[in-house]
Every structure is written in C-alpha cells, then in structure tokens.
Design an enzyme around this catalytic site. Structure first.
Site, mmCIF file in Angstrom:
data_model
loop_
_atom_site.group_PDB
_atom_site.id
_atom_site.type_symbol
_atom_site.label_atom_id
_atom_site.label_comp_id
_atom_site.label_asym_id
_atom_site.label_seq_id
_atom_site.Cartn_x
_atom_site.Cartn_y
_atom_site.Cartn_z
ATOM 1 N N ASP A 129 5.541 -3.321 11.201
ATOM 2 C CA ASP A 129 4.021 -2.989 11.409
ATOM 3 C C ASP A 129 3.632 -3.011 12.992
ATOM 4 O O ASP A 129 2.603 -2.603 13.380
ATOM 5 C CB ASP A 129 3.354 -4.131 10.640
ATOM 6 C CG ASP A 129 3.629 -5.379 11.126
ATOM 7 O OD1 ASP A 129 4.693 -5.818 11.648
ATOM 8 O OD2 ASP A 129 3.026 -6.393 10.368
ATOM 9 N N ARG A 179 0.800 -1.049 0.094
ATOM 10 C CA ARG A 179 -0.091 0.033 0.074
ATOM 11 C C ARG A 179 0.810 0.987 0.142
ATOM 12 O O ARG A 179 1.801 1.184 0.484
ATOM 13 C CB ARG A 179 -0.884 0.042 1.194
ATOM 14 C CG ARG A 179 -2.200 -0.979 1.097
ATOM 15 C CD ARG A 179 -2.895 -0.874 2.352
ATOM 16 N NE ARG A 179 -2.347 -0.485 3.827
ATOM 17 C CZ ARG A 179 -2.804 -0.059 4.571
ATOM 18 N NH1 ARG A 179 -3.972 0.616 4.690
ATOM 19 N NH2 ARG A 179 -1.947 0.173 5.853
ATOM 20 N N SER A 237 7.252 -5.223 7.280
ATOM 21 C CA SER A 237 7.081 -6.074 8.295
ATOM 22 C C SER A 237 7.921 -7.307 8.204
ATOM 23 O O SER A 237 7.524 -8.440 8.139
ATOM 24 C CB SER A 237 5.603 -6.263 8.209
ATOM 25 O OG SER A 237 4.918 -5.096 8.221
#
Length: 909
Positions: A649, A531, A595
């Site tokens: 994350d 994203r 992450s």
C-alpha cells in the site's frame, strides 16, 4: 409585630415606591447583570467593564483527598484573623480549625496608614499566633484571604485594584500584596512560611462549602460588603491563556452600576449616601445591598420623612442628624418578628426621638423595605450567575449549591428566607441549595491552599509519568541517525538477513509518465476490510482515472483461520464484484495490494515474510501470495485474471501521488500501521542484480528497533503494550507510531495514573481494564481543539469512564503526549530517508514530494503538523512537500499494473 392595617404602612409604601421592585424589574436587573458578566470576561470589553470578572487562578474545588496542616490569615472585614486548619482524608474527610482574632484599626489615620506597616502588623500577629499554637518550628503553607479586588496572574500573586468598605491605606494600589506579605514575614527569621495562595473571601466561602458539598460552585458574601464568585468555563475567560477546564471568577459585583447602568433604580437616598461615602461614585450596587450602608440609608429616609412632617411630629434629634448613628444591628433588631416593635421604640428613644406607635410601625416598615430591596437585588444578580452556569453546562435543569457567608445574611431575622424565595422565583429551573459557610474566609484560604498543594503534588506525578514521552531534539537526531544505519544494513547483501528494517525490493521500476491507459482490476487487502476495484485510466488530453469499488468485510475467524479459507473468501468477493459490474468474461490485468511484509523475486511474485495487524491465517508465511491467489481462482474455476503485480500500500500511495506530481519519490503510510517506501538507485541495492535505473524499496520500517537499538526511548508503557500484542518483540517502532497501538499506550498510562490516585478517583473501571477499548479515533476526537471538555467527558463516558473536569484535562494531556511522540518519531525516520536521498543525489538542497495516506495523518488534529515540523527541523537542507494520496491502495495498484504493463511492452519491443 407588623400591623398591616395601620395607616402608616401604605403611606411608607407610597413614599418608598421606587424601592419596591417587582419581579419584572428583577428579571431586567438579572439580564443587565448577565450582559455585564459577558463584558467583564471579554478581552476587548473588560477595560471598560464595571463588573471586573477577575480570574482567581483557582481551577479546582476540593475533592476530599486533600490533607495536611495549613495556616490562613484573613484581612478585609471588621476583624483580622489567623487560623490553623488541619485537613485529613483518613477514610472520612474532615477538617479542624483553630482561630485567633486581632483588631483591625478603624481609624484610617492610625499606624496602618502605610501599606508596609499594615503587612508588618499582619506578620506580627502571625508570629504571635504561631507562638501560642507552638508552630514556630514547622514549615507550613499559608493561604491569604484578602477581601479587596485584586488582579491576579497567578494563584500566589495579586495586585490591589482599589480599597473598598472602610479601608483606605496609602501607597497600596498597584502593589503585589503577596510579595508585601512575604517581605514582612522575611523580617522574622524564626518562622518559615510559604505563601501559596491569595484568595478573595468570596472564593474562600465557595471552597469551604465545596469541601462539604462537591456541588458547590458559587460563593456569595452578604455582610459588610457584598460579592460573588463562581466556576466559569476557561474557554470563556479571554484574560487567561488556555481553554481547558474551569476557573473561579471573582465577579466583584459591588461595582455593578458604577457606569450608570442602575441609575433608573437608584433613589435620592442612594445618591445622598454615595456622596457622603469614602469612595463616591464607586461600588454603587454594594451601597444598595451591604450592611455597611443599610443603616445609613434607613437614617436618611427617616430624616427626610421627619423634615416633611411625616414622622416624630416633624422634630429631628441631633442623633438623627448624625451620620452613622443607625447601624445594621439596629435595622435587624427592628425587623425581629415578635419583639421588633418594642425594639424599634427602644432604639428610637435612644436617638432622642419621641415615637408614637404609628411612628414605630412606619420606621419598622422602612427597615423592611430597605433590607428587602437588598435581598431582591442580590437575588437578581445571583440568578444571573446561576443561569450562566446552567447554560454553560447545556442543561435544562440544574442542581447546584451556593456557599454563603456574611453578617447580614447570618444575623438579619428575615434576610435569608427572602433571598431564597426570590432566587427560586427568578430561576425556577435551578434547584439551589444554600449552604452556610462556617468560618469561610479563613478556612477557605486554607482549602484553596490545600487544593493548590494537592494539585502541585499531582502535577509532579503526572509530569513524571509523561516525561519519557518528551523527546529532545538531540534524542530525535539520534533516532534519525540510527534509522539511517538500519536502512543501509537492509540494502547490503551481507547484513540483509539480520537487518530489522527489511528494505524489500518491490520490482516497481518507474513512476507514471501519463501515457498509461486501459481497464484494470485492483484488490486491496490490508486491514479488516477487503476491496475490489475496477479502474479505467485514460491518457492524453482527456487524462483521467475512473474507479468503481465494493467493500467486503473479513470476519475474524477468517483472518485467524487457514490460508486456504482466507484466499477462498477473497476469490468469492472478486466473483461477487465481477458479477455486480457485469465483466465476468474479461481477462483483465490485476494489481494486488497486499499490505504485509513480502519478499519479492519479481513484480508478480511475493513471499509473505510474516503477518502483522492482527492477521494470523495459517500456512501462509513463507508462501507466495500470488500463487495462493491463482490456486484459489483455479479451485473456483469460474473466471481467469492476469495477475500482473503484487503491491504494498505504501508503494501504491507513492504511485498515486506520482501520477499527479513527478517529483514524488517517497510514499508514507501513517494509519493503522506505519511504513515508508522510496525510489532507490539500483546501484545501492545489492540484493538485486543490475546497476541501471531505480527501483522502489519497501522499507518495512515498522520493525526498526526490534534489535534493541531504540530501547533507550521505550517506556514501561510501550513494553506493556508490546507484551500484550499478537507479535511481542516485533514491529517495535510501529507500536510507538501507528494508530493501532497509540490508544493502547494511552490506556496503559491511564491505568497507571489511576493506580496512583490521580485519575477517576483512583477507581479502575471494568472498561478501563479492557484491551483495545481506547481506539485511536478517540485520541483524534479528544485532542481536537474545537472540543470543549464537556465533550471530552462525553467520549470518556461512552467508554464507561466517569470523569470529572480535571480528569478530562489529564486524559487530553496524556493523549497529546503519546500522539506528539508518535509524530516526532515518524518525522525522525522520514528525515533519515530524505537526507539519504539528498546525499545520494549529491546536492546541497533537495526538493522532494512525499505521498501520504493513513487515518492518523488525515484525521488526527495535530499529527501531520508535528510530523512536518520535525522533518523540517531534522533535515533543514531538504524542502519536503507533503501530498495527500487519493486511494493509494486501489488507484495506486492499478497505476502500478499500468506502468508494469507499459514497461513490459517497451521491453518486448
């Protein structure tokens, strides 16, 4: 032969007008019976219901794999019987039956007038039977068919509610008949029998037919008495705990109408018969149907017609005036197709009546009307049951089988044909096969026992497979303590290199204080999607966070290609987004959520320790991901960005919740992967210079146990999942707790249970062999409390697994065991962290908030509850609030960037 032009026939038709029931009346009876069934099943309405709808605790029909030797006794009809049943599944299922009949005394005042005497008699007969069959040396399971209404709470116990038919034994009501039989058997030291099942004869009939036809789910008796049973969905049975699967319900429909619900259909003859019976006011439906009463009904009608001068010139004989002189066998004989009339003449002559030919025709027609009404009423109630079954299954059309037994159905010349015809008229959308049960009540009890025996053996095997997933409180404490040890290792300079829980410093040194503001870009790479976000943060009174984002897929060939290709793809996505938002010229500060385990030397330097979650891009491990991103931006040469922070994350999750709640100092991800971060005192972090303030530590706890410290709780299934994964031997704790692997553990267990013949008929389908077919979202769906088993079956069918109802229950149980353990292990790890925080602060009682994200926590119906319960249990001095994070990896990255900018500016001043 019936002479339809005889004047007697319309005369009798008019006389017995009320006994001739139209289809409209039958549909009405059907609707009334459906309402009675619902009443009997409801907890609040059952006490006043006449149709008792008794749970039988028979949950499963024979599946053909039953085997062994069983004994059965059958008490309740005109004879008492003992049976030996041999069941074999040697490639072809078969069963052999040997029986012996013993008289049951008719006279209620005989030796059997007390209950214990009755059961002593049963035990004596059994002993005799075992001697004649040479079985005394064997320990055999025994099934007990007892054809009276019993309230059961288990398969092997039942309290007699009431005697019916011609039985009346004193001291019997409210006693457990199984323990009475056991007591009587214990008096004989030389036989060893295990009473495994108490079965109503109706259930026995269904089970016997179910052995030959797996579609059979209704049992029906039309003999001395009448009754029916069928397989009901557990979720509709309020009287029994649990919603899973089905259970056979013994309707005890003989009592239908005892509350007056059929008064409009009962005639004066029905009332007279009832008044003269052993149980006036009871079993009113049965008294209109069963063979014990039909002969007497015919006698009462003939008597009244004679008194009114319509038969025998008005002269009644003593025999016609005597109760019980006309029996069912006479009625059957009179209705025979060819010799019916001559039989009628003979029978009436024996009763000292002198019938004319017209009399014979009239009497024969009376018999027809009485027995036809019986078949009609029976058909209406059966149609109600069939409709209920069809609606339970949500089918427009249903194929099913009804197992039938009983003398009236078997021996009456027209009964079966009439019954079938009416049922098919009343429920045209059910294709019903009527299957005659051979020695149903005896063999049926043995079949129930055989199924109970099979289910008990299967239960043992399933329990054994799932036992390693049940973690005691002691074991969970051990896990907590080991996690604590590993956390300490990772923080110490000398043990850090060999530690499995890496305890990586993130250089995030503060949580949001509300003064952050500005426009930030965030990138989020951590799974199969990538994203790019634009985040606008406002401070002050109008404090808010606005976000715009776009999601891009990462194809497998890029995930597992070269590092350069991966980062070029990422920059391509950023370019698309900047163009889409019209902000290509601005040099915005950027936070990069990455992450994967990184070793950071500062907030904007992160060296990839190793890929996880299916990523395999080459030339990345050991490299700085921020440099790789800068290189790719330079190669493209279209725009420039200020990369401020590389973020995990988990840290993003903590920061997002920290923006709302300053007490949030822990971030937890329970999704595809599993990880935790928390704010640690700088003085405890030996691998970073400085003792002042705090820094967020990314524990990377997925690697917990890679040194073998929790091998004692790893099962063979965990080992299989690990060996088949992309990184064998690594991330062992994550493989027991995270969404990416739980479905795979379940698949391994299902394969094992199928190999043991406990699932899917022992057939491992192609799809079950496929790795990864069992996604974790299916676990969440299967375990949802709102889902009926029918829907679980549908999910399994989508996966190419053709499952029975029993299979679905087992699959649900397996999913539950695996996800429960995952939540408990996760809770044990989290308890270690909150306890450490409490001790570091030096307080007796700690209040702290944990920011949580991840699909497993958010979507699984039980995971979050079990996790919270476990933390409470293992860290009782900590009051932990769990807060759901809103977009930790996007909003969190922007907040970290904003906090870093703020702290940086403070530092420069």
């Amino acid at each position: 032969m019936l002479l339809s032009h005889s004047p007697s026939i319309p005369r009798v038709d008019r006389y017995l007008y009320h006994m001739r029931l139209s289809d409209d009346v039958l549909l009405d009876v059907m609707a009334r019976f459906q309402a009675e069934m619902v009443k009997g099943l409801g907890k609040d309405t059952n006490p006043t219901a006449t149709v008792k709808m008794l749970p039988t605790f028979v949950r499963s029909l024979p599946d053909g794999s039953e085997k062994g030797d069983f004994l059965a006794v059958d008490l309740g009809g005109s004879q008492f019987r003992a049976h030996q049943v041999k069941v074999s599944d040697d490639g072809k299922q078969s069963s052999q039956l040997e029986s012996k009949f013993y008289p049951t005394p008719k006279d209620p005042d005989s030796v059997l007038s007390f209950l214990m005497q009755l059961f002593d008699y049963v035990a004596d007969c059994l002993l005799d039977f075992m001697e004649t069959k040479n079985l005394k040396h064997k320990k055999l399971p025994l099934g007990f068919t007892f054809s009276f209404p019993c309230k059961q709470t288990k398969l092997e116990e039942g309290v007699l509610l009431a005697w019916t038919k011609h039985f009346k034994v004193r001291g019997a009501q409210d006693t457990d008949v199984v323990s009475s039989l056991r007591k009587a058997l214990q008096k004989h030291k030389d036989i060893d029998l295990d009473v495994l099942a108490l079965v109503n004869d109706t259930v026995g009939t269904m089970m016997t037919c179910g052995y030959d036809d797996q579609r059979c789910e209704v049992g029906l008796i039309i003999g001395t008495g009448t009754n029916a049973c069928y397989m009901e969905e557990m979720r509709h049975i309020d009287l029994v705990e649990g919603d899973e699967g089905r259970m056979c319900i013994n309707t005890e429909w003989g009592a239908f109408g005892d509350d007056g619900a059929l008064d409009d259909l009962r005639t004066e003859f029905d009332r007279e018969l009832d008044l003269g019976s052993l149980n006036p006011g009871k079993q009113l439906f049965e008294k209109m149907i069963s063979s014990l009463y039909l002969g007497e009904l015919v006698r009462l009608i003939l008597l009244k017609m004679t008194k009114e001068g319509l038969l025998f010139n008005g002269k009644a004989s003593t025999a016609l005036l005597t109760k019980g002189k006309i029996e069912m066998k006479h009625v059957s004989a009179m209705e025979k197709y060819k010799e019916g009339l001559s039989n009628t003449k003979e029978i009436l002559t024996e009763l000292n009546l002198f019938p004319s030919e017209e009399d014979c025709i009239a009497v024969q027609h009376v018999c027809t009307i009485v027995s036809f009404r019986s078949a009609n009423l029976c058909a209406a109630a059966l149609a109600a049951i069939l409709t209920r079954l069809r609606e339970n299954k949500k089918l427009l059309r249903m194929r099913t089988t009804v197992g039938i037994d009983g003398g009236l159905y078997k021996t009456h010349p027209q009964y079966a044909k009439r019954l079938h015809k009416v049922v098919r008229r009343l429920v045209p959308n059910c294709d019903v096969r009527f299957l005659l049960s051979v020695s149903g009540s005896g063999k049926g009890a043995a079949m129930v026992t055989a199924v109970a025996y099979r289910l008990a053996a299967q239960r043992k095997q399933i329990d054994a497979a799932l036992a390693p997933f049940l973690l005691s409180l002691e074991t969970l404490r051990e896990v907590k303590n080991k996690m604590r040890t590993e956390l300490e290792y990772g923080l110490k300079r000398e043990t850090q290199a060999s530690a499995t829980v890496k305890m990586l410093p993130t250089y995030v040194c503060g949580t949001p204080d509300g003064t952050e503001k500005g426009k930030f870009l965030a990138l989020d790479l951590g799974g199969t999607n990538f994203r790019v976000l634009l985040v606008k943060i406002r401070s002050g009174r109008r404090r808010s966070v606005q976000m715009y984002n776009k999601i891009f897929a990462i194809p497998l060939e890029i995930m597992q290609g070269t590092g350069e290709e991966l980062f070029d793809h990422i920059v391509q996505c950023i370019a698309d987004f900047l163009e889409y938002m019209g902000i290509k010229g601005a040099r915005l500060p950027l936070g990069f959520t990455f992450s994967f385990p990184c070793r950071q030397a500062s907030i904007d330097k992160g060296t990839l320790v190793g890929w996880t979650k299916g990523f395999k891009a080459t030339d990345c491990e050991g490299e700085d991901v921020v440099d790789m991103l800068r290189e790719a931006i330079r190669r493209r040469n279209e725009f420039d960005l200020d990369i401020v922070a590389v973020v995990n994350d988990t840290v993003g999750t903590m920061m997002t919740c920290g923006y709302e709640d300053p007490n949030c100092e822990i971030g937890l991800i329970a999704g595809t992967g599993s990880n935790v971060c928390y704010m640690e005192d700088m003085k405890n972090i030996e691998i970073v210079e400085g003792n002042e303030g705090k820094m967020c530590i990314n524990t990377e706890w997925g690697g917990f146990g890679d040194n073998g410290c929790i091998d004692n709780i790893r099962t063979k299934y965990d080992k299989e999942v690990d060996e088949g994964s992309l990184n064998p031997g690594k991330q062992r704790y994550e493989k027991m707790t995270s969404g990416m692997y739980l479905g795979e553990i379940v698949r391994q267990i299902l394969i094992d249970l199928t190999k043991q013949g406990l699932l899917f008929r022992g057939q491992i389908s192609e799809s079950l062999r496929k790795r990864g077919i069992f996604e974790t979202k299916f676990l969440s769906q299967i375990e949802s409390d709102r889902l009926a088993l029918l829907q679980v079956r549908r999910i399994l069918q989508q996966l190419g697994l053709d499952s029975t109802c029993e299979d679905s229950i087992i699959v649900k149980e397996v999913c539950g065991a695996v996800s429960r353990r995952a939540a408990q292990l996760c809770g044990a790890g989290l308890a270690a962290i909150v306890e450490k925080k409490r001790e570091d602060r030096g307080v007796d009682h700690l209040q702290i908030t944990v920011g949580v994200d991840g699909t497993l926590y958010k979507l699984h119906p039980h995971f979050s509850r079990v996790l919270r319960e476990t933390v409470k249990e293992l860290a009782p001095q900590c009051d932990v609030t769990f807060m759901l994070s809103e977009d930790g990896s996007g909003k969190g990255a922007a907040l970290i960037t904003a906090v870093a900018k703020r702290l940086h500016n403070v530092g420069q001043k």
